[in-house]
Design an enzyme around this catalytic site. Structure first.
Site, short mmCIF file in Angstrom:
data_model
loop_
_atom_site.label_atom_id
_atom_site.label_comp_id
_atom_site.label_asym_id
_atom_site.label_seq_id
_atom_site.Cartn_x
_atom_site.Cartn_y
_atom_site.Cartn_z
N ASN A 135 0.86 -1.19 0.00
CA ASN A 135 0.00 0.00 0.00
C ASN A 135 0.90 1.24 0.00
OD1 ASN A 135 -1.82 2.05 0.52
ND2 ASN A 135 -2.24 1.41 2.65
N TRP A 136 0.95 1.90 -1.15
CA TRP A 136 1.88 3.05 -1.28
C TRP A 136 1.30 4.33 -0.68
CZ3 TRP A 136 3.75 2.25 -7.08
CH2 TRP A 136 4.43 1.02 -7.15
N LYS A 137 0.07 4.27 -0.23
CA LYS A 137 -0.60 5.44 0.38
C LYS A 137 -0.42 6.68 -0.51
CE LYS A 137 0.21 3.41 4.88
NZ LYS A 137 0.19 3.58 6.30
N HIS A 174 -9.50 1.27 5.52
CA HIS A 174 -8.17 1.43 6.15
C HIS A 174 -8.31 2.39 7.34
CE1 HIS A 174 -3.98 2.52 6.71
NE2 HIS A 174 -3.66 1.44 6.03
N GLU A 191 -6.61 4.76 8.30
CA GLU A 191 -6.39 6.18 7.98
C GLU A 191 -7.65 6.79 7.36
OE1 GLU A 191 -2.80 5.49 5.77
OE2 GLU A 191 -1.78 4.96 7.64
N GLU A 241 -5.24 -4.96 11.01
CA GLU A 241 -4.21 -3.94 11.13
C GLU A 241 -4.41 -3.17 12.42
OE1 GLU A 241 -2.43 -2.86 7.13
OE2 GLU A 241 -4.20 -1.61 7.33
N GLY A 272 2.65 2.20 10.85
CA GLY A 272 3.59 3.31 10.68
C GLY A 272 4.33 3.69 11.95
N SER A 319 3.60 -2.21 10.42
CA SER A 319 5.06 -2.22 10.53
C SER A 319 5.69 -3.56 10.15
CB SER A 319 5.48 -1.79 11.94
OG SER A 319 5.09 -0.45 12.17
N GLY A 373 2.84 -1.09 4.38
CA GLY A 373 2.84 0.33 4.04
C GLY A 373 4.26 0.80 3.76
N GLY A 374 4.90 1.38 4.77
CA GLY A 374 6.24 1.99 4.62
C GLY A 374 7.25 1.13 3.89
#
Ligand code: PEP
Length: 248
Positions: A9-11, A95, A97, A165, A171, A210, A231-232
């Site tokens: 997931n490149w957000k 998600h 976010e 999640e 993150g 993470s 993610g990251g």
């Protein structure tokens, strides 16, 4: 055997050119693995061009969000029909976010889920508790509510993926231990069993929060973890390729 999914997931990262370069490098450095799907989730602005890069490969395309209507006067929104037209197979819904910054409710997420299914997209429904909720002993209650409300009126006929999640792990560099994650995955599968019976055994449940090259193997050793939503660490070629090449 449940399918394993390694999702990136490149957000809200990567301009079109950067996204294309990343997708191209990932494609160059990976090979298909039996029963493992890799799915990339670039921002909307590069879905089409990344999709073209992935077209002749085993790597699949997904979107990070969508609206539930097919078309209409909904400024700024993207429909499932549009996502299908650029080659998406998956869509991430709910998600944390989106829940936090855009006040997405379980009801809205459920509408999106049905709309995605109608258009032939596979939704990845994200659920997870905050740190406060975990410390208050409410983690299971929160996750149960999100799963049941998110899947309301879903009868199990069309494929859905769940991503557990925990918000406190996203993150933050703080990963859930394999035991914590596995316990919650087991709990989620019990809820799914209540909803759709034995079909629940076929639903992949991913872990997200993470995930890094140095913790993916121990997470993937857990029988209840059917893949990861990253993610990251999905923004760098080497770390994402290493995650994809996890060992059991
Ligand atoms: C995510 O965005 O779904 C996620 C799990 O992020 P990170 O891997 O950076 O914690």
């Amino acid at each position: 055997m449940r399918k394993i999914i390694i999702a990136g997931n490149w957000k809200m990262h990567k301009t079109k050119g950067d996204a294309e370069a990343l997708a191209y490098s990932i494609k160059e450095k990976t090979k298909p693995r039996e029963n493992v799907e890799m799915v990339l989730f670039p921002p909307f602005t590069s879905l089409e061009s990344v999709g073209k890069i992935l077209q002749d490969s085993f790597i699949l395309l997904g979107a990070q969000n969508m609206f539930y209507e097919k078309e209409g006067a909904f400024t700024g929104e993207i429909s499932p029909v549009m996502l299908k037209a650029v080659g998406c197979k998956y869509v991430i819904l709910g998600h944390s976010e989106r829940r936090k910054y855009f006040q997405e409710s379980d009801e809205l997420i459920n509408r999106k889920l049905h709309s995605a299914l109608e258009e032939g997209l596979i939704p990845i429904l994200c659920v997870g508790e905050t740190l406060e909720e975990r410390e208050g002993g409410k983690a299971e209650e929160v996750v149960e509510t999100q799963v049941k409300n998110g899947l309301k009126n879903w009868e199990g006929k069309r494929e859905v993926i769940i991503a557990y999640e925990p918000v406190w792990a996203i993150g933050t560099g703080r990963t859930a231990t394999p035991e914590i994650a596995s316990k919650m995955h087991y709990f989620i599968r019990e809820i799914l069993k209540e909803l759709v019976g034995e079909l629940s055994q076929e639903i992949s449940i991913l872990y997200g929060g993470s995930v890094k090259p140095d913790n993916v193997d121990e997470l993937m050793k857990e029988e209840e973890i059917d893949g990861v939503l990253v993610g990251g660490a999905s923004l760098k070629v080497d770390s994402f390729v290493r995650i994809y090449n996890f060992s059991f």
